[in-house]
Design an enzyme around this catalytic site. Structure first.
Site, PDB file in Angstrom:
ATOM      1  N   LYS A   1       0.888  -1.291  -0.336  1.00 42.13           N
ATOM      2  CA  LYS A   1      -0.223  -0.091   0.098  1.00 42.13           C
ATOM      3  C   LYS A   1       0.787   1.310   0.074  1.00 42.13           C
ATOM      4  O   LYS A   1       2.448   1.498   0.270  1.00 42.13           O
ATOM      5  CB  LYS A   1      -0.765  -0.081   1.355  1.00 42.13           C
ATOM      6  CG  LYS A   1      -0.172  -0.004   2.690  1.00 42.13           C
ATOM      7  CD  LYS A   1      -0.182   1.602   2.981  1.00 42.13           C
ATOM      8  CE  LYS A   1       0.964   2.283   4.315  1.00 42.13           C
ATOM      9  NZ  LYS A   1       1.751   2.515   4.242  1.00 42.13           N
TER      10      LYS A   1
ATOM     11  N   ASP B   1      -2.466  -1.888   9.900  1.00 42.37           N
ATOM     12  CA  ASP B   1      -2.465  -1.334   8.620  1.00 42.37           C
ATOM     13  C   ASP B   1      -3.448  -3.218   8.245  1.00 42.37           C
ATOM     14  O   ASP B   1      -3.415  -2.576   6.976  1.00 42.37           O
ATOM     15  CB  ASP B   1      -1.313  -1.697   7.836  1.00 42.37           C
ATOM     16  CG  ASP B   1      -0.865  -0.051   7.845  1.00 42.37           C
ATOM     17  OD1 ASP B   1      -1.741   1.258   8.703  1.00 42.37           O
ATOM     18  OD2 ASP B   1       0.380  -0.252   8.269  1.00 42.37           O
TER      19      ASP B   1
HETATM   20  P1  ATP Z   1       4.684  -0.453   7.496  1.00 43.09           P
HETATM   21  O1  ATP Z   1       4.200   0.615   6.276  1.00 43.09           O
HETATM   22  O2  ATP Z   1       2.980  -1.012   8.462  1.00 43.09           O
HETATM   23  O3  ATP Z   1       5.173   0.452   9.150  1.00 43.09           O
HETATM   24  P2  ATP Z   1       6.713  -1.319   6.572  1.00 43.09           P
HETATM   25  O4  ATP Z   1       6.990  -1.881   5.288  1.00 43.09           O
HETATM   26  O5  ATP Z   1       7.149   0.642   7.054  1.00 43.09           O
HETATM   27  O6  ATP Z   1       5.452  -1.575   7.367  1.00 43.09           O
HETATM   28  P3  ATP Z   1       7.915  -3.673   6.592  1.00 43.09           P
HETATM   29  O7  ATP Z   1       7.809  -3.940   5.491  1.00 43.09           O
HETATM   30  O8  ATP Z   1       6.278  -4.766   7.625  1.00 43.09           O
HETATM   31  O9  ATP Z   1       8.027  -2.441   7.296  1.00 43.09           O
HETATM   32  O10 ATP Z   1       8.806  -4.322   8.015  1.00 43.09           O
HETATM   33  C1  ATP Z   1       9.048  -4.097   9.500  1.00 43.09           C
HETATM   34  C2  ATP Z   1       9.674  -5.142   9.662  1.00 43.09           C
HETATM   35  O11 ATP Z   1       8.799  -6.500  10.682  1.00 43.09           O
HETATM   36  C3  ATP Z   1      11.200  -5.466   9.216  1.00 43.09           C
HETATM   37  O12 ATP Z   1      12.358  -4.970   9.991  1.00 43.09           O
HETATM   38  C4  ATP Z   1      10.678  -6.946   9.422  1.00 43.09           C
HETATM   39  O13 ATP Z   1      12.325  -7.016  10.366  1.00 43.09           O
HETATM   40  C5  ATP Z   1       9.415  -7.409  10.172  1.00 43.09           C
HETATM   41  N1  ATP Z   1       8.782  -7.879  10.006  1.00 43.09           N
HETATM   42  C6  ATP Z   1       8.426  -9.043  10.009  1.00 43.09           C
HETATM   43  N2  ATP Z   1       7.370  -9.664   9.334  1.00 43.09           N
HETATM   44  C7  ATP Z   1       7.464  -9.273   8.610  1.00 43.09           C
HETATM   45  C8  ATP Z   1       7.289  -9.642   6.990  1.00 43.09           C
HETATM   46  N3  ATP Z   1       6.225 -10.995   6.777  1.00 43.09           N
HETATM   47  N4  ATP Z   1       7.997  -8.841   6.075  1.00 43.09           N
HETATM   48  C9  ATP Z   1       8.347  -8.202   6.092  1.00 43.09           C
HETATM   49  N5  ATP Z   1       8.557  -8.397   7.245  1.00 43.09           N
HETATM   50  C10 ATP Z   1       8.307  -8.190   8.711  1.00 43.09           C
END
Ligand code: ATP
Length: 312
Positions: free
Chosen positions: A11, A141
């Site tokens: 997203k 989210d």
């Molecule tokens: P958001 O936009 O919801 O804040 P994000 O896109 O910034 O999330 P993610 O890619 O979801 O961040 O990753 C955040 C942290 O979550 C990573 O550092 C990772 O270690 C952990 N994590 C746990 N499960 C997952 C997963 N299935 N995919 C990606 N990261 C994950």
């Protein structure tokens, strides 16, 4: 029992306003969230035992119980122990295409895919609302990622209202591979700098424009939507991460509406056609010839999780 293969969309935030701090440590938000077709593949295979196994091809993604997709399966197993006893556990394989820690809800959409997939695999017949209620226990989210499309999200982000679908935009995404921004840090810094200071709070209030954004979306006025992109977290992330500021400036220099997604560091720019998006991507490669910069072209989607194949 069937195995399922699901695509789980990332997203972007077209609008992110932090209304206030909540006593539970979260923040009251007003966001416009949009699914895009950059997606991870999540395969679910029934296991003969009650175990949950998880594999992921990305070195930065945990493969243990801290993985959000694992947590989603554990939550389903805990909520429906009889069904787990009847059908057994699951092997989850994640093929990561969404950059990690990028502000694109990669972990949340993986968790949403597991909830949707196990609902099918275990024949639970839960409604989207029931899946969203479970998802809200995993992260703010996740409820959005169950349904996706174009939504207004309020509360912690879990209260969703439908908006007219905006599926005619293309988007160019840019992210420095080595750059990660902690979501918790971004919100805490914002809380400290803007929510505890009345003057800063009042100045900021004059700039917010949710009503105008909602009208532009209802009118499907793409030009206005581009002009009204807003993300409060830019106030704390851009000064701290000059590369993110530069990325945003370069997109804007090319005449695109550009904005950081979520807590960053991904920056996106909207275009009206795939050709234009490809041109912007090529121009960005020339403007910032840094091998650490990843660029993608993606498209808006009217949903998030989709079952791409099913095998016996
Ligand atoms: P958001 O936009 O919801 O804040 P994000 O896109 O910034 O999330 P993610 O890619 O979801 O961040 O990753 C955040 C942290 O979550 C990573 O550092 C990772 O270690 C952990 N994590 C746990 N499960 C997952 C997963 N299935 N995919 C990606 N990261 C994950």
């Amino acid at each position: 029992m069937h195995s399922y293969s699901l695509m789980a969309s990332a997203k972007i935030n077209l609008y992110l306003e932090i209304i206030g701090a909540r006593p539970d440590g979260y923040h009251d938000l007003a966001m416009v969230l949009q699914s895009i077709d950059l997606a991870d593949q999540i395969d679910l295979r029934p296991l003969g035992t009650n175990a949950i196994h998880l594999h992921c091809d990305h070195p930065e993604v945990p493969q243990d119980e801290s993985n959000l997709a694992y947590k989603a399966a554990a939550l389903m197993a805990e909520t429906f122990p009889d069904v787990l006893a009847k059908y057994g556990g699951v092997e989850i394989t994640i093929q990561k295409r969404i950059p990690v820690g990028a502000g694109l809800a990669g972990g949340s959409t993986n968790a949403a895919a597991v909830l949707v997939g196990l609902n099918l695999m275990w024949n639970l017949k839960l409604s989207d609302k029931q899946l969203q209620d479970l998802g809200s226990l995993l992260g703010s989210d996740v409820p959005f990622c169950i349904v996706g499309g174009t939504k207004l999200a309020t509360g912690r982000g879990e209260c969703l209202s439908s908006l007219p679908v905006l599926d005619d935009f293309y988007v160019v995404l840019g992210k420095y591979r080595s750059l990660c921004v902690s979501t918790a840090w971004a919100y805490q810094t914002f809380r400290h700098q803007y929510l505890t200071n009345e003057l800063a709070r009042e100045n900021r209030q004059q700039e917010v424009c949710l009503e105008k954004m909602m009208s532009a979306i209802k009118d499907r006025n793409n030009g206005q939507i581009g002009q009204l992109l807003h993300n409060d977290l830019e106030r704390v992330v851009l000064p701290e991460y000059p590369q993110v500021q530069q990325l945003r400036d370069e997109f804007r220099g090319l005449g695109c509406a550009g904005m950081m997604s979520g807590s960053g560091p991904t920056v996106f720019a909207l275009t009206n056609s795939q050709t234009q998006a490809q041109q912007v991507l090529e121009s960005m490669k020339i403007a910032i010839p840094d091998p650490d910069l990843d660029l993608w072209v993606s498209k808006f989607r009217d949903s998030s999780i989709r079952v791409s194949s099913l095998t016996k």
